[in-house]
Structure formats: structure tokens, C-alpha cells
Design a protein around this motif. Structure first.
Motif, short mmCIF file in Angstrom:
data_model
loop_
_atom_site.label_atom_id
_atom_site.label_comp_id
_atom_site.label_asym_id
_atom_site.label_seq_id
_atom_site.Cartn_x
_atom_site.Cartn_y
_atom_site.Cartn_z
N MET A 146 0.84 -1.19 0.00
CA MET A 146 0.00 0.00 0.00
C MET A 146 0.88 1.24 0.00
SD MET A 146 -3.24 -0.73 -0.07
CE MET A 146 -4.23 0.52 0.75
N LEU A 147 0.67 2.12 -0.98
CA LEU A 147 1.51 3.28 -1.16
C LEU A 147 0.71 4.56 -0.95
CD1 LEU A 147 3.38 2.20 -4.43
CD2 LEU A 147 4.05 1.77 -2.06
N GLY A 148 1.14 5.38 0.00
CA GLY A 148 0.52 6.67 0.21
C GLY A 148 1.31 7.76 -0.49
N LYS A 149 1.49 8.88 0.18
CA LYS A 149 2.25 10.00 -0.40
C LYS A 149 3.74 9.75 -0.18
CE LYS A 149 -1.46 13.21 0.93
NZ LYS A 149 -2.21 12.27 1.80
N PRO A 150 4.57 9.83 -1.21
CA PRO A 150 5.99 9.55 -1.03
C PRO A 150 6.73 10.57 -0.18
CG PRO A 150 5.55 10.21 -3.30
CD PRO A 150 4.22 10.03 -2.63
N GLY A 151 6.40 11.86 -0.32
CA GLY A 151 6.98 12.86 0.54
C GLY A 151 8.34 13.40 0.12
N THR A 152 9.19 12.55 -0.45
CA THR A 152 10.53 12.98 -0.85
C THR A 152 10.81 12.52 -2.29
OG1 THR A 152 11.64 10.94 -0.14
CG2 THR A 152 11.35 12.68 1.52
N PRO A 153 11.74 13.21 -2.98
CA PRO A 153 12.10 12.78 -4.33
C PRO A 153 12.64 11.35 -4.37
CG PRO A 153 12.88 15.01 -3.94
CD PRO A 153 12.39 14.50 -2.63
N GLU A 154 13.39 10.97 -3.35
CA GLU A 154 13.94 9.61 -3.32
C GLU A 154 12.83 8.57 -3.26
OE1 GLU A 154 14.84 12.13 -1.32
OE2 GLU A 154 16.74 12.57 -2.33
N ALA A 155 11.82 8.82 -2.40
CA ALA A 155 10.70 7.88 -2.29
C ALA A 155 9.89 7.85 -3.57
CB ALA A 155 9.82 8.26 -1.10
N ALA A 156 9.69 9.02 -4.19
CA ALA A 156 8.93 9.08 -5.44
C ALA A 156 9.66 8.32 -6.55
CB ALA A 156 8.70 10.53 -5.85
N ARG A 157 10.97 8.42 -6.57
CA ARG A 157 11.77 7.71 -7.57
C ARG A 157 11.62 6.20 -7.40
NH1 ARG A 157 15.95 10.52 -6.43
NH2 ARG A 157 15.46 12.19 -7.89
N LYS A 158 11.63 5.76 -6.14
CA LYS A 158 11.44 4.33 -5.85
C LYS A 158 10.05 3.87 -6.26
CE LYS A 158 11.43 1.02 -2.03
NZ LYS A 158 11.54 0.85 -0.54
N ARG A 159 9.05 4.71 -6.01
CA ARG A 159 7.67 4.36 -6.38
C ARG A 159 7.55 4.18 -7.88
NH1 ARG A 159 4.52 6.48 -2.00
NH2 ARG A 159 5.60 5.62 -0.18
N TRP A 160 8.14 5.12 -8.63
CA TRP A 160 8.00 5.05 -10.08
C TRP A 160 8.77 3.88 -10.68
CZ3 TRP A 160 4.84 6.32 -13.80
CH2 TRP A 160 3.83 7.23 -13.49
N ALA A 161 9.77 3.38 -9.98
CA ALA A 161 10.44 2.16 -10.42
C ALA A 161 9.48 0.98 -10.35
CB ALA A 161 11.68 1.88 -9.56
N GLN A 162 8.52 1.04 -9.40
CA GLN A 162 7.48 0.01 -9.29
C GLN A 162 6.34 0.24 -10.28
OE1 GLN A 162 7.21 0.77 -4.80
NE2 GLN A 162 6.59 -1.36 -4.93
N LEU A 163 5.97 1.50 -10.47
CA LEU A 163 4.79 1.81 -11.27
C LEU A 163 5.01 1.62 -12.77
CD1 LEU A 163 3.51 5.14 -9.64
CD2 LEU A 163 3.00 2.79 -8.98
N ALA A 164 6.18 1.99 -13.27
CA ALA A 164 6.42 2.04 -14.72
C ALA A 164 6.10 0.71 -15.39
CB ALA A 164 7.86 2.42 -14.99
N GLY A 165 5.16 0.75 -16.34
CA GLY A 165 4.78 -0.43 -17.10
C GLY A 165 3.96 -1.43 -16.30
N ASN A 166 3.51 -1.04 -15.11
CA ASN A 166 2.82 -1.96 -14.22
C ASN A 166 1.34 -1.56 -14.07
OD1 ASN A 166 2.51 -4.10 -12.43
ND2 ASN A 166 4.32 -3.55 -11.22
N THR A 167 0.61 -2.36 -13.32
CA THR A 167 -0.80 -2.09 -13.03
C THR A 167 -1.00 -2.08 -11.52
OG1 THR A 167 -1.55 -3.15 -15.07
CG2 THR A 167 -3.16 -2.93 -13.32
N GLY A 168 -1.77 -1.12 -11.03
CA GLY A 168 -2.06 -1.05 -9.60
C GLY A 168 -3.53 -0.77 -9.37
#
Length: 207
Positions: free
Chosen positions: A85-107
């Protein structure tokens, strides 16, 4: 009957205004981490609904002191992807990690809703529910992801993306309710309002 949105989200406010409602905004200030920590192994829908209830309840006293008759709506959104479960990332580092999961994926974007009806300054009826919408993400280039993170937008939104903002460029499609992905499900909110004895058309502000 005053419609009160217990959220600081400009996206939720925009959805309601476009749908004919001009709400009063009372920000809850709820400690979301503390609410989540108090729950014992909640399902994703239970988690977002509990957070929505906490937000609506947090503003109850304030609203009761200014509006005898009102309806309070609280919402909370999170993205479920690969069992996390992903809420608000808060930092650029967390957002970068999130987008590594999201790219080309389904949620699955889950939004919990809580509706409290006040009559004579007292809460008389309550209704809760959640909406789940599948989101299919594009596979943006590293440069696009960095540019997006650099705007600051994904840092403060559930799942590190928006549908109605810059993040919309990186969403291939959705299966379900678009308003829920933006932050408040109009179909679900209408049903919950009906459960507390209110017709959504009576709340429209069209003048």
C-alpha cells in the motif's frame, strides 16, 4: 445543509466544484501513520476507510460549532501495487522508488469515504465505503520520470501520480471510476449521501 470537505486536497475540491457542489473546507490534520498503526492487519479497503473516518470525525466538533445542519465528507486514497500500500511519497527519493514500481505496471487505487450527517449540531447518521479502480501505467523514460519528480507534484499525492495533472501523461488507462482516482468518487459519495438521507441534487450550488 452545508457540505464540508474534511480534506486539504485541491483535486477533491476541484472534482466537487465541477460536479456542482461548493464545499466548506475544514482540514482534519489527522496523523495518518498513527491511525494506520492502531489497526491490526487491515485489508486495503479497511485501511483507507478507517483513515477517511478519522478525518471526518476529527473536524466534527469544529463543524458542529459553526453549522448546525451539515454533512461532512472525509476521504483517503492509497495505491496498492504488488501487495504494497503506497501513500504520499513525501521525498524525491521515495517518489523515484515508487515510479520504479509503477512504470509499465498495473495497480489498484483505493479511496475510502466517510459521510457524517449533522442535525442540530449533532452527528445523527453515518455511512462509509470504499472504491477500487485499476490503473494501468505507462513506461516513461528515466528522463521523463526525473522531470516529473522535479515538478514536485508526485511527492504529495497518493501513489506518486495524478490522473488530472502532469501525471496523466504517464497513465495508459483506468478500469473503473476516474473521479475516485482523482480523490473522491462521485458515484460512491452519492450513494453514501443517500444512506444518510440526502439527495445529491439538493446539495448542488448552481447559481
Amino acid at each position: 445543509m452545508r457540505f464540508v470537505l474534511a480534506s486539504a486536497s485541491p483535486a477533491r475540491l476541484s472534482v466537487l466544484r465541477a460536479a456542482g457542489i461548493e464545499p466548506s473546507v475544514v482540514v482534519s490534520g489527522v496523523d495518518e501513520d498513527a491511525v494506520a498503526a492502531a489497526l491490526t492487519d487491515p485489508r486495503p479497503d479497511e485501511l483507507v476507510t478507517a483513515l477517511a473516518v478519522a478525518k471526518a470525525e476529527a473536524v466534527l466538533e469544529t463543524v458542529a460549532g459553526t453549522h448546525g445542519d451539515a454533512v461532512i465528507v472525509g476521504c483517503d486514497s492509497m495505491l496498492s501495487i504488488e501487495g504494497e500500500m503506497l501513500g504520499k511519497p513525501g521525498t524525491p527519493e521515495a517518489a523515484r522508488k515508487r515510479w520504479a514500481q509503477l512504470a509499465g505496471n498495473t495497480g489498484e487505487l483505493l479511496t475510502g469515504h466517510a459521510v457524517l450527517r449533522l442535525e442540530g449540531g449533532k452527528a445523527t447518521r453515518r455511512a462509509t465505503g470504499s472504491q477500487t479502480t485499476t490503473v494501468r501505467f505507462a513506461d516513461p523514460s528515466p528522463e521523463e520520470i526525473e522531470a516529473y519528480i522535479g515538478t514536485g507534484e508526485p511527492l504529495a499525492v497518493a501513489g506518486a501520480f495524478t490522473l488530472d495533472g502532469l501525471g496523466g501523461w504517464f497513465v495508459e488507462g483506468i478500469d473503473g471510476d476516474p473521479s475516485s482516482v482523482i480523490g473522491i468518487s462521485l458515484p460512491l459519495t452519492r450513494r453514501l449521501l443517500a444512506q444518510v438521507g440526502l439527495t445529491v441534487t439538493d446539495l448542488w450550488s448552481l447559481t
